[in-house]
Enzyme design. Structure first.
Site, mmCIF file in Angstrom:
data_model
loop_
_atom_site.group_PDB
_atom_site.id
_atom_site.type_symbol
_atom_site.label_atom_id
_atom_site.label_comp_id
_atom_site.label_asym_id
_atom_site.label_seq_id
_atom_site.Cartn_x
_atom_site.Cartn_y
_atom_site.Cartn_z
ATOM 1 N N ALA B 68 76.880 -18.200 17.042
ATOM 2 C CA ALA B 68 75.745 -18.828 16.367
ATOM 3 C C ALA B 68 74.997 -19.701 17.364
ATOM 4 C CB ALA B 68 76.248 -19.681 15.205
ATOM 5 N N HIS B 69 73.704 -19.444 17.505
ATOM 6 C CA HIS B 69 72.950 -20.294 18.432
ATOM 7 C C HIS B 69 71.468 -20.242 18.137
ATOM 8 C CE1 HIS B 69 71.250 -17.046 20.940
ATOM 9 N NE2 HIS B 69 72.358 -16.409 20.656
#
Lengths: 82, 148
Positions: B68-69
């Protein structure tokens, strides 16, 4: 540039290419940069979900499902380089 | 190598055996881990969620693993990671790698300075044994001692 998936894919592609004895310049890019600057790329490595966004580019699109799987990357790169 | 990872995971960034029903909840937890470890403001959590909504589940980079980014932004205070394991796997809509049991949150201040961290992360997650260990871990000290 990308900071996540593309960086991991670049690192692992470089490992594979080095093991195969192939000199190549591998650049990490997000979709925007890939479409803007990727016209000259021989091969575009990506993941399955993003293939549709890259279709129509001159380079061969190689879709990698598992970015840590060096065997998958090697097999698909070998096929694309034939 | 691995101490790079241990340092990237600040206090509060490791959340184990969480129960989530959607990808969004897992991103909220990964974001919370980055906020609690002072690597990002809560705005970054929304940026990660927005990125997933725009480009979809390409962030599921390997079987069961999501990265997740968002992008480097004002919401990133320092480069860092968070680590969330799920007690029940969650379907993200990935073509090849559903369901997800491990979510790594990533915040980077720029495009270049976290490259060593990404190399260490890649080495870590390349090992199925390591991933299985992380998925079974029930307390943070187990994970930290493994990473040092």
């Amino acid at each position: 540039m990308g900071i996540g998936t593309s960086v991991l894919l670049k690192m692992n592609a470089e490992k594979v290419l080095e093991a195969m004895g192939i000199q190549a310049e591998v650049v990490a890019a997000d979709i925007t940069k890939a479409k803007r600057d990727g016209e000259g790329a021989d091969i575009i490595l990506t993941t399955p979900e993003l293939v549709v966004l890259l279709e129509g580019m001159p380079g061969k699109i190689v879709s990698i499902e598992h970015v840590f799987d060096l065997t998958e990357i090697r097999q698909k790169l070998s096929a694309a380089l034939l | 190598m691995s101490s790079v990872l241990e340092q990237a995971l600040g206090q509060g960034s490791i959340k184990l055996q969480q129960s989530c029903v959607s990808w969004k909840e897992t991103f909220e937890l990964a974001g919370l881990g980055l906020v609690e470890s002072s690597r990002t403001t809560s705005a970054y959590t929304n940026e990660m969620i927005q990125a997933f909504e725009e480009l979809g589940p390409y962030m599921v980079i390997a079987p069961g693993i999501a990265l997740a980014h968002g992008r480097p932004s004002e919401a990133v205070l320092a480069t860092g990671l968070s680590l969330v394991t799920l007690s029940t796997p969650v379907v993200f809509g990935s073509i090849a790698n559903d369901p997800v049991s491990l979510v790594i949150g990533l915040a980077a201040v720029d495009h270049d300075s976290h490259i060593d961290l990404m190399a260490a992360l890649s080495e870590l997650l390349m090992s199925e044994d390591t991933v299985n260990f992380l998925l079974k871990a029930t307390n943070e000290s187990q994970v930290r001692s493994y990473l040092i």
